[in-house]
Write a protein that holds these residues in place. Sequence first.
Motif, short mmCIF file in Angstrom:
data_model
loop_
_atom_site.label_atom_id
_atom_site.label_comp_id
_atom_site.label_asym_id
_atom_site.label_seq_id
_atom_site.Cartn_x
_atom_site.Cartn_y
_atom_site.Cartn_z
N TRP A 49 0.81 -1.20 -0.28
CA TRP A 49 -0.18 0.00 0.21
C TRP A 49 0.80 1.51 0.13
CZ3 TRP A 49 -0.06 3.46 4.33
CH2 TRP A 49 -0.89 4.51 3.80
N SER A 50 1.91 1.23 0.88
CA SER A 50 3.32 2.38 1.13
C SER A 50 3.42 2.85 -0.11
CB SER A 50 3.75 2.29 1.85
OG SER A 50 3.33 1.81 3.19
N LEU A 51 3.68 1.22 -0.89
CA LEU A 51 4.45 2.16 -2.27
C LEU A 51 3.41 2.28 -2.85
CD1 LEU A 51 7.31 1.36 -3.89
CD2 LEU A 51 5.55 -0.41 -4.86
N LEU A 52 1.71 1.79 -3.26
CA LEU A 52 1.29 2.31 -4.23
C LEU A 52 0.93 3.87 -3.93
CD1 LEU A 52 -0.97 -1.15 -4.25
CD2 LEU A 52 0.50 0.20 -6.30
N ARG A 53 0.50 4.19 -2.77
CA ARG A 53 -0.03 5.35 -2.54
C ARG A 53 1.18 6.16 -3.35
NH1 ARG A 53 1.09 7.27 3.76
NH2 ARG A 53 -1.27 8.00 3.83
N GLN A 54 2.29 6.24 -3.33
CA GLN A 54 2.95 7.43 -4.30
C GLN A 54 2.39 7.89 -5.36
OE1 GLN A 54 6.92 5.85 -5.38
NE2 GLN A 54 7.38 4.83 -3.32
N ARG A 57 -2.36 10.31 -8.11
CA ARG A 57 -3.52 10.04 -9.38
C ARG A 57 -4.87 9.11 -8.28
NH1 ARG A 57 -1.13 7.90 -14.22
NH2 ARG A 57 -0.29 6.05 -12.23
N PHE A 58 -4.51 8.59 -7.35
CA PHE A 58 -5.14 7.33 -6.64
C PHE A 58 -5.46 8.27 -5.10
CE2 PHE A 58 -4.15 4.54 -9.74
CZ PHE A 58 -5.29 3.77 -10.25
N ARG A 59 -6.11 7.65 -4.81
CA ARG A 59 -6.51 7.86 -3.14
C ARG A 59 -6.14 6.44 -2.49
NH1 ARG A 59 -10.26 12.36 -0.59
NH2 ARG A 59 -8.30 13.49 -1.03
N ALA A 60 -5.45 6.04 -1.37
CA ALA A 60 -5.13 5.07 -1.47
C ALA A 60 -5.91 4.41 0.43
CB ALA A 60 -3.48 4.59 -1.19
N TYR A 61 -6.42 3.86 0.56
CA TYR A 61 -7.23 3.12 1.59
C TYR A 61 -6.09 2.13 2.58
CZ TYR A 61 -10.83 6.95 0.75
OH TYR A 61 -11.42 8.30 0.38
N ASN A 62 -5.29 2.25 3.49
CA ASN A 62 -5.22 1.50 4.63
C ASN A 62 -6.27 1.27 5.42
OD1 ASN A 62 -3.10 -0.47 6.06
ND2 ASN A 62 -3.23 2.16 7.40
N GLU A 63 -6.89 -0.66 4.95
CA GLU A 63 -7.17 -1.17 6.09
C GLU A 63 -8.60 -0.66 6.33
OE1 GLU A 63 -7.23 -3.93 7.04
OE2 GLU A 63 -5.45 -4.88 7.85
N PRO A 64 -9.87 -0.07 5.57
CA PRO A 64 -10.78 0.67 5.93
C PRO A 64 -11.78 -0.04 6.66
CG PRO A 64 -11.27 0.08 3.63
CD PRO A 64 -9.53 -0.51 4.74
N PHE A 65 -11.55 -1.37 6.93
CA PHE A 65 -12.45 -1.60 7.57
C PHE A 65 -11.94 -2.13 9.04
CE2 PHE A 65 -14.24 -2.81 3.42
CZ PHE A 65 -15.56 -2.48 3.55
N ASN A 66 -11.06 -1.81 9.56
CA ASN A 66 -9.65 -1.84 10.70
C ASN A 66 -11.18 -1.28 11.70
OD1 ASN A 66 -8.43 -2.09 13.08
ND2 ASN A 66 -6.83 -2.12 11.80
N ASP A 130 -15.53 9.22 -3.11
CA ASP A 130 -14.57 10.30 -3.15
C ASP A 130 -12.99 10.91 -3.88
OD1 ASP A 130 -14.57 12.38 -1.35
OD2 ASP A 130 -12.41 12.11 -0.34
N HIS A 131 -13.45 9.89 -3.92
CA HIS A 131 -11.98 10.11 -5.54
C HIS A 131 -12.04 9.73 -6.84
CE1 HIS A 131 -7.71 11.07 -7.06
NE2 HIS A 131 -8.14 11.91 -5.67
N GLU A 132 -11.52 10.39 -7.84
CA GLU A 132 -11.79 9.38 -9.00
C GLU A 132 -11.27 8.07 -9.54
OE1 GLU A 132 -10.92 10.22 -13.90
OE2 GLU A 132 -10.05 11.63 -12.38
N ASN A 133 -9.76 7.72 -8.60
CA ASN A 133 -9.23 6.86 -8.81
C ASN A 133 -8.96 6.40 -7.25
OD1 ASN A 133 -9.35 6.77 -11.76
ND2 ASN A 133 -7.57 8.07 -11.65
N THR A 134 -9.36 5.08 -6.83
CA THR A 134 -9.27 4.74 -5.43
C THR A 134 -8.97 2.87 -5.48
OG1 THR A 134 -11.26 6.05 -5.07
CG2 THR A 134 -10.82 4.26 -3.05
N ILE A 135 -7.61 3.65 -4.27
CA ILE A 135 -7.03 2.05 -3.90
C ILE A 135 -7.57 1.68 -2.50
CG2 ILE A 135 -4.62 0.66 -3.79
CD1 ILE A 135 -3.76 2.78 -4.85
N VAL A 136 -7.54 0.83 -2.68
CA VAL A 136 -8.38 -0.18 -1.05
C VAL A 136 -7.18 -1.65 0.11
CG1 VAL A 136 -10.08 -0.96 0.01
CG2 VAL A 136 -10.88 0.40 -1.68
#
Length: 356
Positions: A49-54, A57-66, A130-136
Amino acid sequence: MECSSRSPRSDNRPARRPLALPHKGDSDLMTQARLFVVALRRSGSTIFWSLLRQDRRFRAYNEPFNPLIRRLGDEAWMSRERRHYAEYESLLTKCQSVFWDRFDAIYEIQELQNGLTDRQHAYLRFLLADHENTIVETTRCHFKLADLRREGGDRAVLVHLYRSPEGFATSHLLPSTTNARRVDVPDATRAVMIARAKVRRAMLRRRFWTRERGYDHWGLETLIGEGLSSPFFSRLAALGLDPTAIHRMPAVGRLLAYWRVAFSKVEREGRELFGDRFFSVNLERWCRNPRPALVGMYEALDLPLPSFDFSSLRRPGRAFDSTNPRWAEYRATLGLDALLGTRVDDADDALTGAHA
């Protein structure tokens, strides 16, 4: 909805009220780029996740259901964890009441259940909108892939990030001293904490093959459960495994069996649901050579590959006592050889499965 500064309820669960689940045709949400990363705890998902977060263009969510997200208002906790949860702080800045109305965690008792609840569906859709492109990135959705596919739409890509079963079991039975090194305390106090952690780790190493309990550092002991009636043991028979025999195994055997259950589920359903947009990525291989997997993922997303900084990537620790024949015995008993063939951490390429 009126915005307020309301925080989660003091009983550690956010206030709940009925939410209508939007129909997937209500907007163009389903045509946006969605990347889901599913991994077991202690399998490199935070590094991935940390790498993809670079990629900005994306909003990258770490563990949204934690469930720990309930602690976003705890400044002492956030001072240590802010680097992992900045995206949620952004949502809270917009409107706390809206976020807490939507938030719904997946607790351990729910992880082995099929599917998301209606509220969890609505919360996921809220994040995606909330964002056009998303990483979960999530460690709690191995049994909820159909719901990820439903909410992600036709362009959704699923990455199954997995660690070698031996490395996975080792990481749960032998916690590292890393946390002690990171605690913000005087150097002398930190030195004592590290020394104690090393002594405890040495004791755990001596009991590695016989240990029965006390490995719940990341919730796996709770997920596996004690009795044969637990959801985990009820899933073993479907894989041709003997729940009673596995129930009698020490912790290392139970952890390997849990890895088998989760791995089999995601590999089979991931291909069925996502087709050629499903990627099976082994952590050990990926850390050595990350580019092939990333190229395939971005081609599936129909986006150019950005320039990533790989300097922080480190190969994960190897399995404890890796040449001990008991590993091979467990692999044979649990059918891991049939799934993986040779040891996955000895291969050269990070891209396997649907995109081998």
